[in-house]
Design a protein around this motif. Structure first.
Motif, mmCIF file in Angstrom:
data_model
loop_
_atom_site.group_PDB
_atom_site.id
_atom_site.type_symbol
_atom_site.label_atom_id
_atom_site.label_comp_id
_atom_site.label_asym_id
_atom_site.label_seq_id
_atom_site.Cartn_x
_atom_site.Cartn_y
_atom_site.Cartn_z
ATOM 1 N N MET A 11 0.870 -1.173 0.000
ATOM 2 C CA MET A 11 0.000 0.000 0.000
ATOM 3 C C MET A 11 0.912 1.230 0.000
ATOM 4 S SD MET A 11 -2.814 -0.674 2.958
ATOM 5 C CE MET A 11 -4.251 -1.668 2.666
ATOM 6 N N THR A 12 0.616 2.216 -0.855
ATOM 7 C CA THR A 12 1.365 3.464 -0.801
ATOM 8 C C THR A 12 0.400 4.630 -0.603
ATOM 9 O OG1 THR A 12 1.371 3.773 -3.205
ATOM 10 C CG2 THR A 12 3.269 2.629 -2.233
ATOM 11 N N SER A 17 4.613 4.014 2.842
ATOM 12 C CA SER A 17 4.098 2.731 2.362
ATOM 13 C C SER A 17 3.918 1.739 3.506
ATOM 14 C CB SER A 17 5.051 2.137 1.323
ATOM 15 O OG SER A 17 6.321 1.921 1.892
ATOM 16 N N GLU A 116 -7.807 1.725 2.912
ATOM 17 C CA GLU A 116 -8.124 1.701 1.488
ATOM 18 C C GLU A 116 -9.030 2.867 1.081
ATOM 19 O OE1 GLU A 116 -9.550 -2.247 0.590
ATOM 20 O OE2 GLU A 116 -7.741 -3.150 1.419
ATOM 21 N N ASP A 120 -5.265 9.184 -1.029
ATOM 22 C CA ASP A 120 -3.982 8.986 -1.718
ATOM 23 C C ASP A 120 -3.537 7.519 -1.705
ATOM 24 O OD1 ASP A 120 -3.548 9.002 1.011
ATOM 25 O OD2 ASP A 120 -1.729 10.207 0.921
ATOM 26 N N HIS A 122 -2.898 3.795 -2.887
ATOM 27 C CA HIS A 122 -2.643 3.011 -4.099
ATOM 28 C C HIS A 122 -2.209 1.625 -3.664
ATOM 29 C CE1 HIS A 122 -2.834 6.432 -6.821
ATOM 30 N NE2 HIS A 122 -2.129 7.101 -5.923
ATOM 31 N N HIS A 124 -0.196 -1.725 -4.864
ATOM 32 C CA HIS A 124 0.756 -2.270 -5.830
ATOM 33 C C HIS A 124 0.825 -3.774 -5.597
ATOM 34 C CE1 HIS A 124 2.184 1.826 -6.664
ATOM 35 N NE2 HIS A 124 1.912 2.016 -5.388
ATOM 36 N N PRO A 130 7.013 0.251 -6.169
ATOM 37 C CA PRO A 130 6.435 1.581 -6.365
ATOM 38 C C PRO A 130 7.512 2.607 -6.705
ATOM 39 C CG PRO A 130 5.720 0.628 -4.272
ATOM 40 C CD PRO A 130 6.802 -0.255 -4.820
#
Length: 135
Positions: A11-12, A17, A116, A120, A122, A124, A130
């Protein structure tokens, strides 16, 4: 069960992250969540809480300012642990040029799903690296 960090998604966020190694949604029977959080230099996350889970932070490396509840901010660094009771507001801000690495747990597990919804956020896939962009 062995969990390899390269085998789980990343997760970023604008601030850093997270890799969750153990979660109730990924491992049958797991009752807690455990992962590694990296807070990028000079970054931090907004004050927030987890209404239904306590959180424990363990500092692997780096330094930061930590806020828990309505108390004063305090410094944390390598080897320190912070307990955050369920429902208590908290934030972490990396005060240095080095990444801050934390082990984070939620008990009971599952609170990681709320991340989630961050604007912001994201995800991966496992194995993806990332690309970091300065703020």
């Amino acid at each position: 069960m062995l969990i390899n960090p390269d085998a789980v998604p990343t997760m970023t966020f604008g601030w850093g992250s997270i890799k969750w190694f153990v979660t109730p949604s990924a491992i049958a029977g797991a009752g807690s969540t455990l992962g590694e959080v990296i807070v990028n230099p000079g970054m931090g996350h907004a004050r927030h809480n987890h209404p239904d889970a306590e959180e424990v932070l363990y500092v692997i490396s780096g330094e930061a300012r930590q806020m828990v509840g309505d108390g004063e901010e305090f410094p944390i660094r390598e080897g320190d642990a912070v307990h955050i009771p369920a429902g208590v507001y908290h934030s972490t801000f990396n005060t240095t040029w080095r990444p801050l690495r934390l082990i984070v747990t939620y008990t009971p597990g599952g609170e990681e799903k709320a991340l989630e919804a961050a604007p912001d956020f994201h995800l991966h896939q496992a194995g993806d690296i990332p690309a970091w962009r300065p703020a």
